[in-house]
Design an enzyme around this catalytic site. Structure first.
Site, PDB file in Angstrom:
ATOM      1  N   GLN A 201     -15.078  -0.851  51.511  1.00 56.08           N
ATOM      2  CA  GLN A 201     -13.668  -0.440  51.455  1.00 56.08           C
ATOM      3  C   GLN A 201     -12.827  -1.111  52.541  1.00 56.08           C
ATOM      4  O   GLN A 201     -11.615  -1.268  52.376  1.00 56.08           O
ATOM      5  CB  GLN A 201     -13.538   1.079  51.601  1.00 56.08           C
ATOM      6  N   ASP A 242     -13.166  12.641  56.417  1.00 52.31           N
ATOM      7  CA  ASP A 242     -13.219  13.385  55.163  1.00 52.31           C
ATOM      8  C   ASP A 242     -13.258  14.882  55.407  1.00 52.31           C
ATOM      9  O   ASP A 242     -12.785  15.661  54.602  1.00 52.31           O
ATOM     10  CB  ASP A 242     -14.436  12.952  54.342  1.00 52.31           C
TER      11      ASP A 242
END
Lengths: 368, 368
Positions: A201, A242
């Site tokens: 990513q 997260d």
């Protein structure tokens, strides 16, 4: 932020007032493509296959997924089904449950006939709240960057891991928000971008969005950050999260913990951009307690990119007979984190630090 | 070690007594191919393009490279030219200079007419000495493994980075030598193999050679080791070294330092397999002083593997406009190293520890 000079969000309502547009992030950085979600299954698939990813964007997509479901039928059973299907798409992201619970609470309170309209309005509110929250993180982070830069002419060298940019949110990003604001305010800045195996990513999304917005950056392998810190080429690290626990432990993309260790070993400040919605107030210590998603081993055994003819191709890296294991996240203990940049300000990564900014989530101390 | 049940070395003299066989490691793990070196340029190219890699094998290949050059003409000028050309192929590996200096010293002492034969004999001796050295490392490492295993039934979980296996040496390997010996002696063992971006020597070479020899292993991304150590799934780490300083600082593949930090943070022993020939007796502290090779950015921006049709293909990972940087090594400070496993025994990673095993390289303490 900008793509080819034009401003985009990662998710938007189409002019038909029903279908939802997204950027198909699985095609980046090689192809800039959009996709349309027209029903619950589309939304669930977009989250599961990571056409959308990043905790805040997953939350916004789930909210729009509920709205799409309500448009097709707004019974209590349909609402429960939408909640169940969307919650099962990704086990780690705390925003997913937060957004779904928020939608369900709002929709249960209104008659069936009003649920679709209410759901779209609430989903839009969640998306707009994310943008406002990230702008606040940008401002608080900018203060830290300016302090670290000390007004010098040399660029501030910032290292980031994975993608906590605008592609992971509705706009601005979390970890990248202060970077964009710094760049726009004229602070010289350069970003070391960890490629972030296995899904890359960093190399595919962070490098692409920084490049499209004009922010100087360099892609490195995940192995390189320790040496760069040791040799004085990193002024600060900033990553997303997260899930952050009530004690300040940070669950983020696998490898974050290693960079935090290197930052601590070299006296480099290690910041985490943490929207309040990503904090898990029910969990104290996170190490060994946050469940870690394990994903398909094919992500480790192979890699996708652009072949010599310009087509997307997947190649195998490992011997066919070798087993692989694919752990998606790790937990960085609060002791390695310099500060948590929230929409309410910068907190020490500790129960006390977070309680000072979010007192409503902590029990009151008994009076002296 | 074994490939498809048959024993191989990584470099050997062909039956013609002149040309030299190597495994072409750039084709692994997908194709098992050999190549033939017939002159100095072949040998230099094999080192530079990493058909052969790993400090000990680079040394042996350089020695055979000098022999190939002497076969074509054994003047002092030819000897100097061979030394110069081969030394320029890789800047970091200490064995390269060691082998070339050793060859030159032996050859200058004999008449031109005898130099070719002497060179081949000396190259064979260097190759055989490497094998003997690695067998000694295997035995010293096995003792540490047995102590860590404590006779239990559960496999000893060992993490390694890059490839310090038999493919990096003439046979056995350095870091993998004790693993092979443990496996052959019946000690249950399982190896976590870091893929080791950017060149993926772990995923392609270590996984392949362990698999061919039948050693249980699992490939992970470089980001995963910290989490595995935190969750108790690693009993010890063992890596190789391209150059270890006289004070015990370890220069090895980029990312080694990050794993050593994680090992220290979690109380996991971190061992380095260090043949005496890879120790740089002229350097004390290594951090910030060992020159770090920077390689072609294409290794970061792209990756090579097997495409869906079974052909080797290279794909681009990063946006075309994004700069990359490719640092090949880092330095792990001695304070993070539990022990150095040498052919003479296990040393503490310190000046004192190494001086006890290699007193001839350290000045004598002044008496009383």
């Amino acid at each position: 932020m900008k793509v080819q000079g034009k401003h985009w969000r990662t998710i938007w309502l189409h002019d038909d007032g029903a279908s939802v547009g997204i950027l198909d992030q699985t095609q980046l950085p090689h192809r800039f493509e959009t996709a349309t979600l027209t029903n619950l299954a589309d939304a669930a698939k977009a989250i599961q296959t990571m056409q959308v990813r990043g905790a805040p964007l997953i939350g916004a997509t789930a909210a729009y997924g509920v709205a799409l479901a309500m448009g097709a039928g707004a019974s209590d059973a349909a609402l429960e089904e939408a909640h169940r299907v969307l919650l099962a798409t990704r086990p780690t992201a705390i925003n997913l449950r937060w957004a779904l619970d928020d939608m369900a609470a709002h929709l249960r309170a209104v008659p069936e006939a009003e649920r679709a309209a209410t759901a779209y309005a609430r989903a839009a509110a969640i998306a707009n709240a994310d943008v406002a929250q990230n702008e606040a993180i940008a401002k608080h982070g900018l203060g830290l960057f300016e302090a670290a830069q000390r007004g010098g002419a040399a660029p501030l060298n910032v290292l980031t891991h994975c993608n906590a940019g605008w592609l992971a949110t509705v706009d601005w990003g979390t970890a990248l928000a202060p970077i964009y604001l710094a760049h726009e305010s004229g602070l010289p800045i350069h970003v070391w971008v960890d490629e972030t195996r296995p899904r890359n990513q960093g190399a595919s999304l962070t490098a692409w969005e920084l490049g499209q917005h004009g922010v100087p950056h360099t892609v490195i392998v995940d192995n390189a950050g320790g040496h760069l810190m040791q040799s004085g080429e990193v002024n600060l690290c900033i990553v997303g999260s997260d899930r952050t626990t009530a004690n300040g432990d940070v669950c983020n993309k696998i490898g974050t913990y290693l960079k935090a260790l290197a930052a601590t070993d070299n006296g480099v400040p290690f910041y985490v951009a943490v929207p309040g919605t990503s904090i898990d107030w029910t969990m104290g210590d996170g190490v060994g307690r946050i469940p870690i998603e394990e994903r398909d081993g094919a992500e480790v055994a192979s890699m996708t990119g652009l072949d010599e003819k310009g087509a997307l191709a997947t190649i195998r890296l490992t011997p066919a007979a070798s087993p692989v294991r694919n752990l998606a996240f790790d937990v960085t203990p609060a002791r390695l984190v310099t500060g948590l940049i929230t929409e309410r300000g910068v907190a020490k990564a500790s129960r006390q630090g977070l309680a000072a900014l979010y007192p409503e989530h902590y029990p009151k101390e008994p009076a002296g």
